[in-house]
Enzyme design. Structure first.
Site, mmCIF file in Angstrom:
data_model
loop_
_atom_site.group_PDB
_atom_site.id
_atom_site.type_symbol
_atom_site.label_atom_id
_atom_site.label_comp_id
_atom_site.label_asym_id
_atom_site.label_seq_id
_atom_site.Cartn_x
_atom_site.Cartn_y
_atom_site.Cartn_z
ATOM 1 N N LYS A 20 41.257 0.705 -5.588
ATOM 2 C CA LYS A 20 42.362 0.198 -6.406
ATOM 3 C C LYS A 20 42.388 0.882 -7.779
ATOM 4 C CE LYS A 20 43.509 -3.662 -3.690
ATOM 5 N NZ LYS A 20 42.637 -3.300 -2.580
HETATM 6 C C1 LIG Z 1 42.916 -3.273 -1.195
HETATM 7 C C2 LIG Z 1 41.892 -2.678 -0.294
HETATM 8 C C3 LIG Z 1 42.212 -2.231 1.015
HETATM 9 C C4 LIG Z 1 43.597 -2.371 1.612
HETATM 10 O O1 LIG Z 1 44.529 -1.496 1.045
HETATM 11 P P1 LIG Z 1 46.095 -1.745 1.224
HETATM 12 O O2 LIG Z 1 46.761 -0.749 0.360
HETATM 13 O O3 LIG Z 1 46.337 -3.166 0.770
HETATM 14 O O4 LIG Z 1 46.427 -1.564 2.667
HETATM 15 C C5 LIG Z 1 41.204 -1.660 1.770
HETATM 16 N N1 LIG Z 1 39.933 -1.561 1.299
HETATM 17 C C6 LIG Z 1 39.595 -1.988 0.064
HETATM 18 C C7 LIG Z 1 38.176 -1.868 -0.382
HETATM 19 C C8 LIG Z 1 40.548 -2.553 -0.775
HETATM 20 O O5 LIG Z 1 40.183 -2.985 -2.008
#
Ligand SMILES: *Cc1c(COP(=O)(O)O)cnc(C)c1O
Length: 524
Positions: A126
């Site tokens: 993120k």
């Molecule tokens: C948010 C997240 C995801 C999922 O990603 P999306 O864009 O919501 O599909 C996968 N792995 C981790 C570690 C995340 O923090």
């Protein structure tokens, strides 16, 4: 007041429309970022998706990562001056990441290319978007202020089950014209996740524990957002409006497109892929933002063939891609070792369907109505064929996920976090002849308890031995590092036990409680 047309003349003309066709007129990038959600509940997409040749994409490898990002944003013609974009990207992707490559690729012995998206300050992917969105947000607000379209500041409120809250805090701390408050369920996040949040520095941040579970916490925040009287009071008394930083903001999606293009360029530069050769990309998927960004990278011209969508036991997306029916009418919500993929409603799928229907806002509005009213929708055969043209999908259950972590460490000497483990396994099952890039979304040390279970052949959810359960998250990571002979715990996760706890308040989840806390923060 300056019209959109004036700005378009100054910067370019790629305006933003919405997926449900409810906006009266398209808006500029800066407004799409500030608004987040479009009027009428739809999501913003750019009128035009740029095209780049393979040569142009491969040439990105010659630039530092920040300039690769800037080049892509300029191709999208966003309404910020070129020098401004350069400046913002230099701030987004620099020494705040612990690797100069920002998101380096590790190629495993079995040939899988692991795109490590977790070298940012909070050790989860993120950061790739949330180090950048706040820069866009502050610059967009400044731009709109200058044009007489904005005369107030913002309070960003985020309810988090773990990863997003800390990434948002790190991104928005000390940003201009913005304050950020994060609420997490007290007792409902890991020791590491809680400490990451309550030790955040910065003058404009606040963190609260909330009594209840994540749902209570999120519902409380949603009620605050829909309280019109409170919004008026904030504006009248504090000159502030509420905003969110969630993954439906186009300003969060755009930065994610860059790393797929960048990864392709690097693989060609390293001689691992030939220029023009197709690759497949496998993404551990929750809200569909990350994999949608890969689709946009493909649309722009990156030679990506299949997009492999990996689910955990919450396999609504895998079922959708395999059947054309999105159905949560009778679907339980399951807890898994990969909590950031635990979802029922995957918001960014709406954008993907908008694109695959040739931008048919009527169809999208209908399906989203069905989802709301019947908890299910089914796409038409033509759209389903389009889905199948780009996507394949599979799911990995909890026990398999832990087994994969152990097997990959034993066989390849590489330690996966549980989210990446799901994607790695799906990639092995679905891969064909093309080289595969697996999006690695978190460092293993963010999920030490499940990594420990995996390495000790324990069952998912099994209680840790008493002496292990007594360790702090940091101590558990040190134990895992010792046992596996590694010293790769990221700096941001290593010293949480000794950092000053700045926020210890725990509040009730009622709307008045949250509103009172927010006002106290504004007058702090
Ligand atoms: C948010 C997240 C995801 C999922 O990603 P999306 O864009 O919501 O599909 C996968 N792995 C981790 C570690 C995340 O923090």
């Amino acid at each position: 007041m300056t019209s959109i047309i004036d700005r378009a003349e100054r910067f370019g003309e790629n305006l933003y429309i919405d997926t449900r066709g409810n906006c009266e007129k398209p808006v500029a990038f800066t407004e799409a970022v500030i608004n987040g959600l479009a009027q009428g509940g739809g999501l913003y997409v750019p009128q035009e998706v740029p095209s780049m040749s393979v040569e142009e994409i491969v040439a990105l490898a010659k630039l530092p990562y920040a300039q690769r990002a800037a080049a892509v944003y300029k191709a999208f013609n966003i309404d910020l001056a070129d020098e401004k974009i350069d400046e913002l990207m230099a701030r987004s992707y620099g020494s705040n990441f612990d690797d100069a490559a920002i998101c380096p690729i590790t190629t495993l012995a079995d040939g899988t290319h692991v795109l490590e998206l977790w070298h940012g300050p909070t050790s989860a992917f993120k950061d790739m978007a949330l180090q950048c969105l706040p820069q866009f947000f502050s610059a967009s607000a400044a731009e709109l202020r200058e044009r007489g379209k904005l005369d107030h500041e913002f309070l960003i409120m985020v309810a988090t089950s773990g990863d997003t809250g800390k990434a948002a805090l790190e991104g928005f701390k000390d940003a201009d014209g913005v304050r950020i408050g994060v609420l997490f369920p007290d007792g409902g996040v890991s020791d590491i996740q809680r400490k990451q949040m309550v030790t955040t520095t910065g003058a404009n941040v606040q963190v609260w524990g909330v009594r209840g579970n994540f749902d209570d916490c999120q519902t409380g925040v949603k009620r605050v957002f829909s309280d019109v009287d409170f919004a008026e009071k904030l504006m009248a008394e504090h000159k502030v409006s509420l905003s969110s930083a969630n993954s439906i903001n186009w300003g969060r999606l755009l930065p994610q497109i860059v790393y797929y293009m960048s990864a392709y360029a690097e693989l060609v530069e390293a001689g691992k892929v030939e220029a023009g050769q197709s690759i497949d990309v496998c993404v551990p998927t929750g809200n569909f933002g990350n994999i949608l960004a890969a689709w946009y990278a493909k649309k722009i011209g990156t030679p990506i063939d299949k997009l492999l969508c990996a689910s955990n036991e919450n396999r609504v997306l895998t079922d959708f891609i395999n059947t054309g029916s999105y159905d949560i009418s009778d679907r339980p919500f399951t807890l898994t070792p990969s909590p950031s993929m635990d979802i029922l409603v995957s918001s960014n799928l709406e954008r993907q369907l908008f694109e695959l229907t040739g931008r048919n806002a009527n169809a999208i509005a209908g399906w989203m109505r069905d989802l709301n009213e019947k908890r299910a929708f089914r796409v038409d055969p033509e759209t389903f064929a389009k889905v199948r043209e780009h996507f394949v999908a599979d799911s990995v259950d909890n026990a398999e996920c832990l087994a994969v972590i152990k097997r990959v460490l034993d066989e390849q000497g590489y330690l996966l976090d549980p989210h990446t483990a799901v994607a790695y396994e799906v990639a092995q099952r679905l891969r064909g002849e093309n080289p595969v890039v697996v999006a690695s979304t978190a460092h293993w040390a963010k999920f030490g308890d499940n990594v420990y279970r995996a390495l000790h052949d324990m069952a998912p959810g099994e209680a840790l031995p008493a002496d292990v359960a007594a360790l702090t998250g940091c101590q558990l990571n040190e134990l895992i590092a010792r046992e596996t002979g590694r010293d790769d715990i990221p700096a941001g996760l290593a010293n949480l036990d000794v950092m000053e706890v700045r926020f210890a308040d725990v509040i009730d989840n009622g709307v008045e409680d949250i509103e009172a806390a927010a006002e106290a923060f504004l007058t702090r």
